[in-house]
Every structure is written in structure tokens, then in C-alpha cells.
Design a protein around this motif. Structure first.
Motif, short mmCIF file in Angstrom:
data_model
loop_
_atom_site.label_atom_id
_atom_site.label_comp_id
_atom_site.label_asym_id
_atom_site.label_seq_id
_atom_site.Cartn_x
_atom_site.Cartn_y
_atom_site.Cartn_z
N VAL A 31 0.60 -0.89 -0.09
CA VAL A 31 -0.02 0.42 -0.25
C VAL A 31 1.23 1.36 0.16
CG1 VAL A 31 -1.22 1.58 1.79
CG2 VAL A 31 -1.97 -1.04 1.17
N PHE A 32 1.83 1.13 1.44
CA PHE A 32 2.54 2.72 1.47
C PHE A 32 3.59 2.73 -0.15
CE2 PHE A 32 0.11 2.45 5.61
CZ PHE A 32 0.25 4.07 5.11
N VAL A 33 3.73 1.70 -0.58
CA VAL A 33 4.66 0.82 -1.27
C VAL A 33 4.46 1.99 -2.82
CG1 VAL A 33 4.81 -0.72 -2.74
CG2 VAL A 33 7.29 0.47 -2.31
N GLU A 59 3.18 9.30 -5.78
CA GLU A 59 3.45 10.61 -5.26
C GLU A 59 5.36 10.61 -6.01
OE1 GLU A 59 1.58 11.59 -1.58
OE2 GLU A 59 3.39 10.56 -1.15
N GLN A 60 5.75 10.17 -6.14
CA GLN A 60 7.06 10.77 -6.93
C GLN A 60 7.05 10.80 -8.45
OE1 GLN A 60 10.99 8.98 -3.65
NE2 GLN A 60 10.32 8.50 -5.20
N ILE A 61 6.45 9.59 -8.78
CA ILE A 61 6.32 10.49 -10.15
C ILE A 61 5.25 11.39 -10.38
CG2 ILE A 61 4.28 9.40 -12.03
CD1 ILE A 61 5.61 6.22 -11.41
N VAL A 62 4.15 11.87 -9.67
CA VAL A 62 3.78 12.94 -10.35
C VAL A 62 4.45 13.89 -9.73
CG1 VAL A 62 1.81 14.71 -9.02
CG2 VAL A 62 1.40 11.88 -10.16
N ASP A 63 5.50 14.42 -8.86
CA ASP A 63 6.52 15.33 -8.29
C ASP A 63 7.27 16.07 -9.53
OD1 ASP A 63 6.47 16.83 -6.26
OD2 ASP A 63 8.93 15.71 -6.04
N HIS A 64 7.60 14.56 -10.27
CA HIS A 64 8.89 15.28 -11.04
C HIS A 64 8.14 15.64 -12.06
CE1 HIS A 64 11.96 13.73 -14.22
NE2 HIS A 64 10.75 13.71 -14.79
N TYR A 65 6.57 15.26 -12.44
CA TYR A 65 6.36 16.29 -13.14
C TYR A 65 5.74 17.76 -12.91
CZ TYR A 65 5.21 11.76 -16.52
OH TYR A 65 5.57 11.43 -17.69
N ASN A 66 5.03 17.46 -11.77
CA ASN A 66 5.18 19.39 -11.19
C ASN A 66 6.24 19.67 -10.90
OD1 ASN A 66 2.92 17.41 -8.39
ND2 ASN A 66 2.84 17.95 -9.98
N GLN A 87 4.61 21.23 -3.22
CA GLN A 87 5.29 22.02 -1.68
C GLN A 87 4.79 20.80 -1.09
OE1 GLN A 87 3.74 26.56 -0.78
NE2 GLN A 87 2.32 25.22 0.66
N ASP A 88 3.13 20.34 -0.85
CA ASP A 88 3.25 19.30 -0.18
C ASP A 88 3.08 18.47 -0.76
OD1 ASP A 88 1.03 21.21 0.68
OD2 ASP A 88 -0.80 20.71 -0.41
N GLU A 89 3.34 17.90 -1.93
CA GLU A 89 4.03 16.32 -1.75
C GLU A 89 5.27 16.16 -1.19
OE1 GLU A 89 2.30 13.03 -3.39
OE2 GLU A 89 0.95 15.24 -2.09
N SER A 90 6.46 17.36 -1.11
CA SER A 90 7.34 17.03 -0.64
C SER A 90 7.76 16.50 0.78
CB SER A 90 8.27 18.56 -1.04
OG SER A 90 7.69 19.42 0.11
N ARG A 91 6.90 17.19 1.68
CA ARG A 91 6.05 16.36 3.15
C ARG A 91 6.39 14.71 2.44
NH1 ARG A 91 4.01 21.57 3.24
NH2 ARG A 91 2.11 20.79 3.65
N HIS A 92 4.85 14.54 1.95
CA HIS A 92 4.35 13.15 2.22
C HIS A 92 5.42 12.33 1.24
CE1 HIS A 92 0.09 15.12 0.90
NE2 HIS A 92 0.43 15.86 2.17
N ILE A 93 6.62 12.71 0.69
CA ILE A 93 7.29 11.97 -0.21
C ILE A 93 8.79 11.69 0.91
CG2 ILE A 93 9.81 11.78 -1.77
CD1 ILE A 93 7.47 13.31 -3.58
N ALA A 94 9.05 13.14 1.83
CA ALA A 94 9.77 12.50 3.29
C ALA A 94 9.04 11.55 3.84
CB ALA A 94 10.54 13.77 3.70
N GLY A 133 6.56 9.20 2.96
CA GLY A 133 6.60 7.93 2.75
C GLY A 133 7.48 7.28 3.18
N ARG A 134 9.11 7.83 2.13
CA ARG A 134 10.15 7.06 2.00
C ARG A 134 10.13 6.31 3.49
NH1 ARG A 134 13.21 8.72 -2.44
NH2 ARG A 134 15.43 8.61 -0.87
N ARG A 135 10.72 7.27 4.35
CA ARG A 135 10.58 6.35 6.14
C ARG A 135 9.98 5.62 6.21
NH1 ARG A 135 13.88 4.25 7.42
NH2 ARG A 135 14.46 4.22 10.28
N LEU A 136 8.65 6.26 5.47
CA LEU A 136 7.68 4.45 5.94
C LEU A 136 8.40 3.29 5.19
CD1 LEU A 136 4.95 3.83 8.03
CD2 LEU A 136 4.05 4.84 6.13
N VAL A 137 7.83 3.49 4.38
CA VAL A 137 8.49 2.57 3.40
C VAL A 137 9.13 1.64 4.07
CG1 VAL A 137 9.16 1.82 1.08
CG2 VAL A 137 7.21 2.94 1.15
#
Length: 311
Positions: free
Chosen positions: A174-176, A182-189, A211-218, A220-224
Motif C-alpha cells: 500500500v505505502f510503496v 507521489e514521486q512520479i507525479v512530483d517529477h511532473y509537478n 509543496q505538499d508532496e515534498s512532505r508526503h514523499i519524505a 513515505g520514504r521513511r515509512l516504506v
């Protein structure tokens, strides 16, 4: 992913073992959650008052950076008229935001199922920020699609077979999947937010989302990483880890292929959309483009051992 059977003493409610109290670096994880929650509060904005939606966005200018189009670097792009290229940028822009609407809805469902459940006590406070922000994102992406294209493209992404029920595997996948999305979308953002050829509204949407996804990715990477460590402990069978890594590899491919839409090609006046999609997916230039989009994701998943397990 046959053969994935639960080994270990996780709770029977299907949420998996707690990462809160057993992870060696739980203090570090909690400190990260506190920092991200504080930053989310500091950066809060009301999406319903933030956007000054123009009556229309001109169709004689790009809506998507040409370098990000699914035809870029191919003979298909070379054969397009200037009008077709502008139309394709418009419809691929709408399709991109449609993919976001569907992807966000799916991830919200999964996170909501886990907030304040055993095994997710520590991240649940941040989950509330995550849920609120993702709901806002879904609203402004959907608003853009409906206001300027009068439609949201349906979700045509290939659904991979779900693995057999196993809490440790389910939670990790789920979290991966959320992190990959999120990382794919952020590349485009990032690229779209900085492209001065695009309308200010398009740049604004992508800048806020990044702006928001940068927090979510940080987060998500640790949780994954923690969930992968938990999975490797709970599932000592190498075949299970290899099958999990194989699934993640197929998911990466599926996500990139979801950008290629015959319906978009039809709307842009490009005939034989299914044949065009097949040609593009086989083109070496597109394989190179996919690798660039996925580079941060594949580097991370290789570093923590997920993609190594697949090999």
C-alpha cells in the motif's frame, strides 16, 4: 505472488505488526513526523480561496511542457502539426490531472483504513494532515478538469492481481504504491511549475502540489523503509521478498504506461490511438524518458533492497 503466507506474531486484525515501538530508530521516526506535521501546519492554505480560476485557459498555448508529452523524442511527435501538438498538450494535461484524481482517491481509501489502527499509532497524527491535503489536491485537480475540459478521463490503468492476504506484505505494498505514485507525479509537478510557457494557473496548481508532496514523499520514504524492514523480519522466506519486489517492478511499469491514453490521442486528432500507444511504448526514447522519471524512485527502492530482492 503465490506462497506468501504469514510468518510471525502480528495481530490478527490484518493491520500488521507495530512499527511504532519496535523499530530501532522509532525516536528518529517520531521526530520526522513532528517536523512534517509542524511544517504542514505552517504551510496550510485554503484551496477554496487560494485559486482565482480564470474563465478560460487559451488553447493556442501549451498546457503541458512538450518535453513531458508521451510522444516526445519519437517520430510520432515529428509527424504532428503545430495544432495537433497544442491539442495533445491540452488533453495530456487534462489526462495527467485525471490520473491524479483517481490515484488520490485510491490512496485516501487505503490510508483511511489504517489511521488509528494497531501498527500505525505513531504516523496517525501525520495521516490527518496527509488526508486533508490529498483531499484538497483531488478537489483542485478535478476542478481544473471539469472547468476547462468538462470531463475527467476514466481510470483505465491496468490493475495488477492482488497478492494473497498477508498483513506485512499488504501494508508494505500500500505505502510503496503511494510513494511511487507521489514521486512520479512530483517529477511532473516540478517541471510544470517552472515552465514559463504554461498558463499561471497551471503553474500554480503544480507548485502548490509539489509543496505538499515534498512532505508526503519524505514521510513515505521513511515509512516504506520501516515497513520493508518489518516485512523482511516477519517474512524470512526469500521467495516472498523476491515476489514482493517483482510486484513493485511491475507496478512501476504499469504507472508509466498509464500516461499513454488512446482517448487522449483521439481527442487530439491523432488517428489509431491504440496503435500509436503500442508504437510509443516500444520506442527507445520513451524507455529513456521513463527511466528519468523513475530515477529517484528506483534508486531508493534499490538502496533499501526492494528491487535487489526482485532480481
Amino acid at each position: 505472488m503465490a506462497g506468501m503466507t504469514r510468518q510471525g506474531g502480528g495481530p490478527a486484525d490484518g493491520t500488521g505488526e507495530a512499527i511504532d515501538d519496535t523499530a530501532d530508530d522509532s525516536a528518529e521516526f517520531r521526530a520526522l513526523l513532528d517536523r512534517l506535521s509542524d511544517k504542514a501546519t505552517e504551510d496550510y492554505y485554503n484551496p477554496f480561496t487560494t485559486f482565482d480560476w480564470p474563465e478560460r485557459i487559451p488553447t493556442d498555448e501549451f498546457w503541458m511542457s512538450p518535453e513531458l508529452l508521451t510522444v516526445h523524442g519519437t517520430d510520432v511527435m515529428d509527424a504532428l502539426t503545430p495544432r495537433q501538438l497544442l491539442d495533445l498538450s491540452r488533453w495530456e494535461s487534462v489526462h495527467f490531472y485525471s490520473l491524479n484524481v483517481h490515484g488520490i482517491r485510491d490512496l485516501l481509501i487505503e490510508v483511511m483504513r489504517r489511521v488509528h489502527t494497531p501498527g500505525f499509532r505513531a504516523p496517525s497524527e501525520f495521516f490527518h494532515h496527509f488526508i486533508g491535503e490529498e483531499n484538497d489536491h483531488m478537489w483542485f485537480f478535478a476542478t481544473f478538469c471539469l472547468k476547462y475540459a468538462d470531463k475527467i478521463y476514466p481510470d483505465k490503468k491496468l490493475r495488477l492481481p492482488e497478492p494473497p492476504h498477508d498483513p506485512a506484505v499488504e501494508n508494505f505494498l500500500v505505502f510503496v504504491r503511494i510513494l511511487v505514485f507521489e514521486q512520479i507525479v512530483d517529477h511532473y509537478n516540478v517541471r510544470l511549475a517552472g515552465d514559463e510557457r504554461l498558463h499561471p494557473t497551471i503553474r500554480h496548481i503544480n507548485r502548490l502540489h509539489h509543496q505538499d508532496e515534498s512532505r508526503h514523499i519524505a514521510f513515505g520514504r521513511r515509512l516504506v523503509e520501516l515497513l520493508w524492514q518489518r516485512l523482511c523480519t516477519a517474512e524470512p522466506d526469500e521467495a516472498v521478498r523476491r515476489a514482493t519486489g517483482d510486484y513493485v517492478g511491475r507496478y512501476l511499469t504499469t504507472m508509466m504506461e498509464s500516461f499513454y491514453s488512446p482517448a487522449v490521442y483521439r481527442d487530439a486528432g491523432i488517428p489509431d490511438g491504440f496503435a500509436v500507444r503500442k508504437r510509443l511504448l516500444a520506442h527507445p526514447a520513451r524507455h529513456t524518458a521513463h527511466a528519468q522519471v523513475l530515477r529517484k524512485t528506483t534508486d531508493f527502492l534499490t538502496r533499501i533492497g526492494v528491487l535487489d530482492a526482485a532480481r
